[in-house]
Design a protein around this motif. Structure first.
Motif, PDB file in Angstrom:
ATOM      1  N   GLU A   1     111.391 -60.386  35.188  1.00  0.00           N
ATOM      2  CA  GLU A   1     110.349 -60.241  34.289  1.00  0.00           C
ATOM      3  C   GLU A   1     108.872 -60.189  34.995  1.00  0.00           C
ATOM      4  OE1 GLU A   1     110.510 -62.993  30.787  1.00  0.00           O
ATOM      5  OE2 GLU A   1     112.612 -62.827  30.711  1.00  0.00           O
ATOM      6  N   ASP A   2     108.700 -61.074  35.978  1.00  0.00           N
ATOM      7  CA  ASP A   2     107.329 -61.335  36.666  1.00  0.00           C
ATOM      8  C   ASP A   2     106.971 -59.944  36.966  1.00  0.00           C
ATOM      9  OD1 ASP A   2     106.999 -64.106  36.367  1.00  0.00           O
ATOM     10  OD2 ASP A   2     107.634 -64.488  38.148  1.00  0.00           O
ATOM     11  N   GLN A   3     107.961 -59.106  37.656  1.00  0.00           N
ATOM     12  CA  GLN A   3     107.524 -57.796  38.191  1.00  0.00           C
ATOM     13  C   GLN A   3     107.308 -56.946  37.101  1.00  0.00           C
ATOM     14  OE1 GLN A   3     111.120 -57.572  40.676  1.00  0.00           O
ATOM     15  NE2 GLN A   3     110.192 -57.739  42.364  1.00  0.00           N
ATOM     16  N   ILE A   4     107.897 -57.044  35.863  1.00  0.00           N
ATOM     17  CA  ILE A   4     107.631 -56.085  35.056  1.00  0.00           C
ATOM     18  C   ILE A   4     106.125 -56.567  34.390  1.00  0.00           C
ATOM     19  CG2 ILE A   4     108.283 -55.778  32.378  1.00  0.00           C
ATOM     20  CD1 ILE A   4     111.237 -55.990  33.437  1.00  0.00           C
ATOM     21  N   TYR A   5     106.008 -57.743  34.337  1.00  0.00           N
ATOM     22  CA  TYR A   5     104.519 -58.158  33.724  1.00  0.00           C
ATOM     23  C   TYR A   5     103.593 -57.432  34.861  1.00  0.00           C
ATOM     24  CZ  TYR A   5     105.875 -60.807  29.922  1.00  0.00           C
ATOM     25  OH  TYR A   5     106.353 -61.290  28.769  1.00  0.00           O
TER      26      TYR A   5
ATOM     27  N   TYR B   1     100.627 -42.052  38.934  1.00  0.00           N
ATOM     28  CA  TYR B   1     100.868 -42.761  40.155  1.00  0.00           C
ATOM     29  C   TYR B   1     101.513 -44.032  39.957  1.00  0.00           C
ATOM     30  CZ  TYR B   1      99.011 -44.029  44.725  1.00  0.00           C
ATOM     31  OH  TYR B   1      98.619 -44.190  46.098  1.00  0.00           O
ATOM     32  N   ILE B   2     101.060 -44.846  39.040  1.00  0.00           N
ATOM     33  CA  ILE B   2     101.670 -45.871  38.644  1.00  0.00           C
ATOM     34  C   ILE B   2     103.277 -45.820  37.936  1.00  0.00           C
ATOM     35  CG2 ILE B   2     101.032 -46.750  36.502  1.00  0.00           C
ATOM     36  CD1 ILE B   2     100.544 -49.431  38.207  1.00  0.00           C
ATOM     37  N   SER B   3     103.209 -44.812  37.361  1.00  0.00           N
ATOM     38  CA  SER B   3     104.634 -44.511  36.631  1.00  0.00           C
ATOM     39  C   SER B   3     105.760 -43.901  37.648  1.00  0.00           C
ATOM     40  CB  SER B   3     104.475 -43.420  35.661  1.00  0.00           C
ATOM     41  OG  SER B   3     105.509 -42.536  35.430  1.00  0.00           O
ATOM     42  N   SER B   4     105.173 -43.253  38.669  1.00  0.00           N
ATOM     43  CA  SER B   4     106.203 -42.684  39.680  1.00  0.00           C
ATOM     44  C   SER B   4     106.477 -43.795  40.590  1.00  0.00           C
ATOM     45  CB  SER B   4     105.529 -41.438  40.452  1.00  0.00           C
ATOM     46  OG  SER B   4     104.302 -41.745  41.144  1.00  0.00           O
ATOM     47  N   VAL B   5     105.514 -44.613  41.095  1.00  0.00           N
ATOM     48  CA  VAL B   5     105.834 -45.621  42.060  1.00  0.00           C
ATOM     49  C   VAL B   5     106.950 -46.613  41.465  1.00  0.00           C
ATOM     50  CG1 VAL B   5     104.946 -47.926  42.986  1.00  0.00           C
ATOM     51  CG2 VAL B   5     103.605 -45.720  43.176  1.00  0.00           C
ATOM     52  N   THR B   6     106.734 -47.060  40.085  1.00  0.00           N
ATOM     53  CA  THR B   6     107.844 -47.810  39.426  1.00  0.00           C
ATOM     54  C   THR B   6     108.851 -47.375  38.606  1.00  0.00           C
ATOM     55  OG1 THR B   6     106.428 -48.026  37.507  1.00  0.00           O
ATOM     56  CG2 THR B   6     105.829 -49.634  39.276  1.00  0.00           C
ATOM     57  N   LEU B   7     108.935 -45.984  38.297  1.00  0.00           N
ATOM     58  CA  LEU B   7     110.094 -45.387  37.521  1.00  0.00           C
ATOM     59  C   LEU B   7     111.505 -45.757  38.000  1.00  0.00           C
ATOM     60  CD1 LEU B   7     109.610 -43.756  35.217  1.00  0.00           C
ATOM     61  CD2 LEU B   7     110.320 -41.757  36.647  1.00  0.00           C
ATOM     62  N   MET B   8     111.686 -45.811  39.301  1.00  0.00           N
ATOM     63  CA  MET B   8     112.950 -45.841  39.875  1.00  0.00           C
ATOM     64  C   MET B   8     113.663 -47.286  39.467  1.00  0.00           C
ATOM     65  SD  MET B   8     114.073 -42.873  40.454  1.00  0.00           S
ATOM     66  CE  MET B   8     115.650 -43.031  41.274  1.00  0.00           C
ATOM     67  N   TYR B   9     112.682 -48.247  39.942  1.00  0.00           N
ATOM     68  CA  TYR B   9     112.947 -49.821  39.800  1.00  0.00           C
ATOM     69  C   TYR B   9     112.939 -49.899  38.360  1.00  0.00           C
ATOM     70  CZ  TYR B   9     111.894 -54.676  39.212  1.00  0.00           C
ATOM     71  OH  TYR B   9     111.892 -55.919  39.160  1.00  0.00           O
TER      72      TYR B   9
ATOM     73  N   TYR C   1     113.838 -48.111  35.706  1.00  0.00           N
ATOM     74  CA  TYR C   1     115.152 -47.457  35.080  1.00  0.00           C
ATOM     75  C   TYR C   1     116.387 -48.308  35.380  1.00  0.00           C
ATOM     76  CZ  TYR C   1     113.693 -43.055  32.825  1.00  0.00           C
ATOM     77  OH  TYR C   1     113.181 -42.353  31.979  1.00  0.00           O
ATOM     78  N   GLU C   2     116.059 -49.172  36.332  1.00  0.00           N
ATOM     79  CA  GLU C   2     117.415 -50.080  36.713  1.00  0.00           C
ATOM     80  C   GLU C   2     117.461 -51.509  35.921  1.00  0.00           C
ATOM     81  OE1 GLU C   2     117.858 -50.637  41.201  1.00  0.00           O
ATOM     82  OE2 GLU C   2     118.140 -48.613  41.267  1.00  0.00           O
ATOM     83  N   VAL C   3     116.066 -52.145  36.002  1.00  0.00           N
ATOM     84  CA  VAL C   3     115.922 -53.333  35.479  1.00  0.00           C
ATOM     85  C   VAL C   3     115.471 -53.407  33.937  1.00  0.00           C
ATOM     86  CG1 VAL C   3     115.830 -54.439  37.497  1.00  0.00           C
ATOM     87  CG2 VAL C   3     113.652 -53.775  36.112  1.00  0.00           C
TER      88      VAL C   3
ATOM     89  N   GLY D   1     110.562 -48.386  31.128  1.00  0.00           N
ATOM     90  CA  GLY D   1     110.517 -46.978  32.216  1.00  0.00           C
ATOM     91  C   GLY D   1     110.433 -45.813  31.407  1.00  0.00           C
ATOM     92  N   GLN D   2     111.168 -45.652  30.292  1.00  0.00           N
ATOM     93  CA  GLN D   2     111.081 -44.540  29.478  1.00  0.00           C
ATOM     94  C   GLN D   2     109.567 -44.519  28.757  1.00  0.00           C
ATOM     95  OE1 GLN D   2     114.142 -44.630  26.660  1.00  0.00           O
ATOM     96  NE2 GLN D   2     115.316 -43.009  27.738  1.00  0.00           N
ATOM     97  N   GLY D   3     108.950 -45.654  28.412  1.00  0.00           N
ATOM     98  CA  GLY D   3     107.779 -45.842  27.852  1.00  0.00           C
ATOM     99  C   GLY D   3     106.644 -45.189  28.960  1.00  0.00           C
ATOM    100  N   LEU D   4     106.839 -45.624  30.139  1.00  0.00           N
ATOM    101  CA  LEU D   4     105.968 -45.254  31.053  1.00  0.00           C
ATOM    102  C   LEU D   4     105.876 -43.943  31.307  1.00  0.00           C
ATOM    103  CD1 LEU D   4     104.011 -47.549  32.298  1.00  0.00           C
ATOM    104  CD2 LEU D   4     105.412 -47.314  34.424  1.00  0.00           C
ATOM    105  N   GLN D   5     107.058 -43.253  31.343  1.00  0.00           N
ATOM    106  CA  GLN D   5     107.282 -41.872  31.282  1.00  0.00           C
ATOM    107  C   GLN D   5     106.519 -41.229  30.482  1.00  0.00           C
ATOM    108  OE1 GLN D   5     111.215 -40.413  31.870  1.00  0.00           O
ATOM    109  NE2 GLN D   5     110.459 -38.852  33.382  1.00  0.00           N
ATOM    110  N   GLN D   6     106.777 -41.664  29.351  1.00  0.00           N
ATOM    111  CA  GLN D   6     106.107 -41.167  28.154  1.00  0.00           C
ATOM    112  C   GLN D   6     104.599 -41.082  28.461  1.00  0.00           C
ATOM    113  OE1 GLN D   6     107.416 -39.699  24.943  1.00  0.00           O
ATOM    114  NE2 GLN D   6     109.295 -39.856  25.997  1.00  0.00           N
ATOM    115  N   ILE D   7     103.865 -42.169  28.905  1.00  0.00           N
ATOM    116  CA  ILE D   7     102.608 -42.208  29.074  1.00  0.00           C
ATOM    117  C   ILE D   7     102.278 -40.884  29.944  1.00  0.00           C
ATOM    118  CG2 ILE D   7     100.831 -43.379  29.989  1.00  0.00           C
ATOM    119  CD1 ILE D   7     101.887 -45.703  29.098  1.00  0.00           C
TER     120      ILE D   7
END
Lengths: 251, 255
Positions: free
Chosen positions: A5-9, B198-206, B208-210, B215-221
């Motif tokens: 959750e921390d990481q998501i925030y 930038y931020i979306s592609s960096v965090t996308l894979m992570y 999608y897993e957690v 993840g989808q929201g960020l990709q929509q942006i």
């Protein structure tokens, strides 16, 4: 709160932070632009004012020069002619009176010519080539020195401000040559290439060390004036080797 | 018509597909209504080229989703036997490599000669680095390429910064209102689109897993920003027809 959750925030806040940062950057750019725009406008107004002031000064100086010339003409030429006419009219001989009439006609012609010079309308009608030719003819008529004019091009379509500045700068350059250089010959060349118009004023007078800084403001003023109309004033001189002045106007 | 074909080209990603088709139609109509001289101007043909290029690779992407065999054979040709369903190779080449160069060229066309040479160098360095990273196997073409993306995105951000420096120093721009300059909106859209991608592609894979929803929201942006950027490119092409909205801009081609 678990680590996931921390990481998501962190991700959410990073996204918001980056978005905010970019927005701030763009808004800041717009504000800086507005500030600089105001400064630039002020600077442009100042330059415009300075330009107008320079032109006004030049007009005054040309008028002053013209008045001096008219004064000299009235004293040396017209005054003499009128005295001669008076003498002739006082004579009892008929042919002397006729001569007096001719002299009077000449005086009328001369006065008409001078009156045309009183306002600056002549600047509009004359070309730079004609002006230079007149100035050189005047110098040569005094017997001061020999003059030559080589013109590859006719400078007759210049805007009034450029014309005024050129007239004044040429006038002043010739005055300086006569006053300080005592040349035997003054030569003026008018040239044009794709990029610029050039007027080259050379004399074979005393010359001076142009590498040394001048104490007077004359040369500085001429340079500054040429710059107000987007031109250049370049002077090269050496002791005993005469002086060369190059006036450049961009096309 | 085949339902799978309709799904791949229209309904799978309706926001992207329909918006892209609309933007492409408007962009093409506006471009061909420009005068001959305007069509030769880099400020108009390059946005149109980017728009057409995006249209082509997005549709090729849709086609790879329709024709699985084709996608699989390309993946195998590139040495990817592990993820035959991936079409990352297409987006890596189109957006992260060619797209970056095209955007750098676009920004270059709006900057002063003194800064053009820096952008030229950035393009050369980018191409050399991409070749080195890809051919040395550090970042395979069929997997995500974070280094290449980060390098390209940073170069685009620096190039955009050059434009903003011109905006606050160049006498031409100082005489204009920035909000009435189409180039200002173009640079702003590129800036936002690159930053958020930038931020979306960096965090996308992570994500999608957690947290796939986030993840989808960020990709929509990212998708929305891409559409906005393409919309602004269309606006650039259409700007001669909108004299009330946008001021005439300076062409640095003669510099």
């Amino acid at each position: 709160m678990n680590p996931t959750e921390d990481q998501i925030y962190v991700i959410i806040f990073s996204t918001l932070f980056l978005g905010g940062l970019m927005s701030t950057f763009v808004v800041a750019m717009v504000f800086i632009h507005r500030q600089r725009q105001a400064q630039n406008k002020q600077k442009l107004d100042q330059i415009k004012l300075e330009h107008e002031k320079t032109l006004l000064n030049i007009e005054n100086e040309i008028q002053q020069e013209t008045l001096t010339h008219i004064g000299r003409e009235l004293h040396d030429n017209i005054g003499q002619l009128l005295s001669l006419a008076k003498l002739n009219f006082g004579s009892i001989k008929e042919h002397k009176r006729e001569e007096g009439k001719e002299i009077l006609n000449l005086v009328i012609k001369e006065v008409r010519g001078l009156s045309k010079q009183l306002n600056l309308d002549w600047v509009e009608s004359i070309s730079i080539n004609e002006f230079i030719a007149q100035q050189l003819a005047r110098i040569e008529s005094t017997g001061f020195c020999q003059t030559t004019l080589h013109a590859d091009v006719e400078l007759d379509d210049l805007p009034k401000d450029q014309k005024l500045v050129l007239i004044r700068v040429i006038q002043e350059s010739l005055n300086n040559a006569i006053k300080h250089a005592s040349p035997e010959k003054i030569e003026i060349r008018i040239m044009e290439n794709k990029r610029e118009k050039q007027i080259l004023i050379t004399d074979n007078g005393k010359g001076f060390d142009s590498s040394q800084k001048s104490t007077g403001s004359g040369m500085f003023n001429l340079k500054k004036r040429m710059e107000t109309v987007g031109g250049e004033f370049n002077l090269t001189s050496a002791v005993g080797k005469g002086t060369e002045i190059k006036l450049i106007l961009p096309n | 018509m085949d339902n799978r074909l309709i799904e791949a080209f229209f309904t799978a990603y309706p926001l992207t597909s329909i918006s892209l088709y609309l933007i492409m139609i408007i962009g093409t109509v506006c471009f061909f209504r420009l005068s001959k001289d305007e069509r030769k101007n880099i400020h108009y043909w390059l946005p149109f080229l980017i728009l057409s290029f995006t249209f082509c690779y997005e549709n090729l992407g849709n086609y790879t989703n329709y024709n699985y065999e084709f996608k699989k054979s390309v993946n195998e040709y590139l040495g990817n036997f592990k993820y035959p369903k991936f079409n990352l190779w297409l987006y890596n080449v189109a957006t992260r490599q060619i797209g970056t160069v095209l955007y750098l060229l676009l920004i270059k066309s709006w900057t002063k000669a003194s800064k053009k040479k820096y952008i030229n160098w950035m393009i050369i360095v980018f191409i050399v680095t991409v070749c080195l990273l890809q051919f040395s196997g550090v970042e395979p073409i069929y997997l995500s390429q974070p280094i290449i993306f980060a390098l390209g995105a940073n170069m685009i951000l620096v190039a955009v910064a050059f434009y903003f420096i011109d905006l606050i120093t160049d006498p031409f721009y100082l005489a204009k209102k920035p909000l009435k300059l189409v180039s200002f909106w173009l640079m702003t859209s590129i800036l936002f689109s690159i930053t958020l991608s930038y931020i979306s592609s960096v965090t996308l894979m992570y994500l999608y897993e957690v947290n796939p929803i986030l993840g989808q929201g960020l990709q929509q942006i990212q998708i929305v920003m891409k559409i906005i950027s393409l919309g602004v490119l269309t606006l650039v092409i259409a700007s001669p027809f909108l004299p009330r909205l946008f001021d005439k801009e300076l062409s640095y081609e003669s510099y």
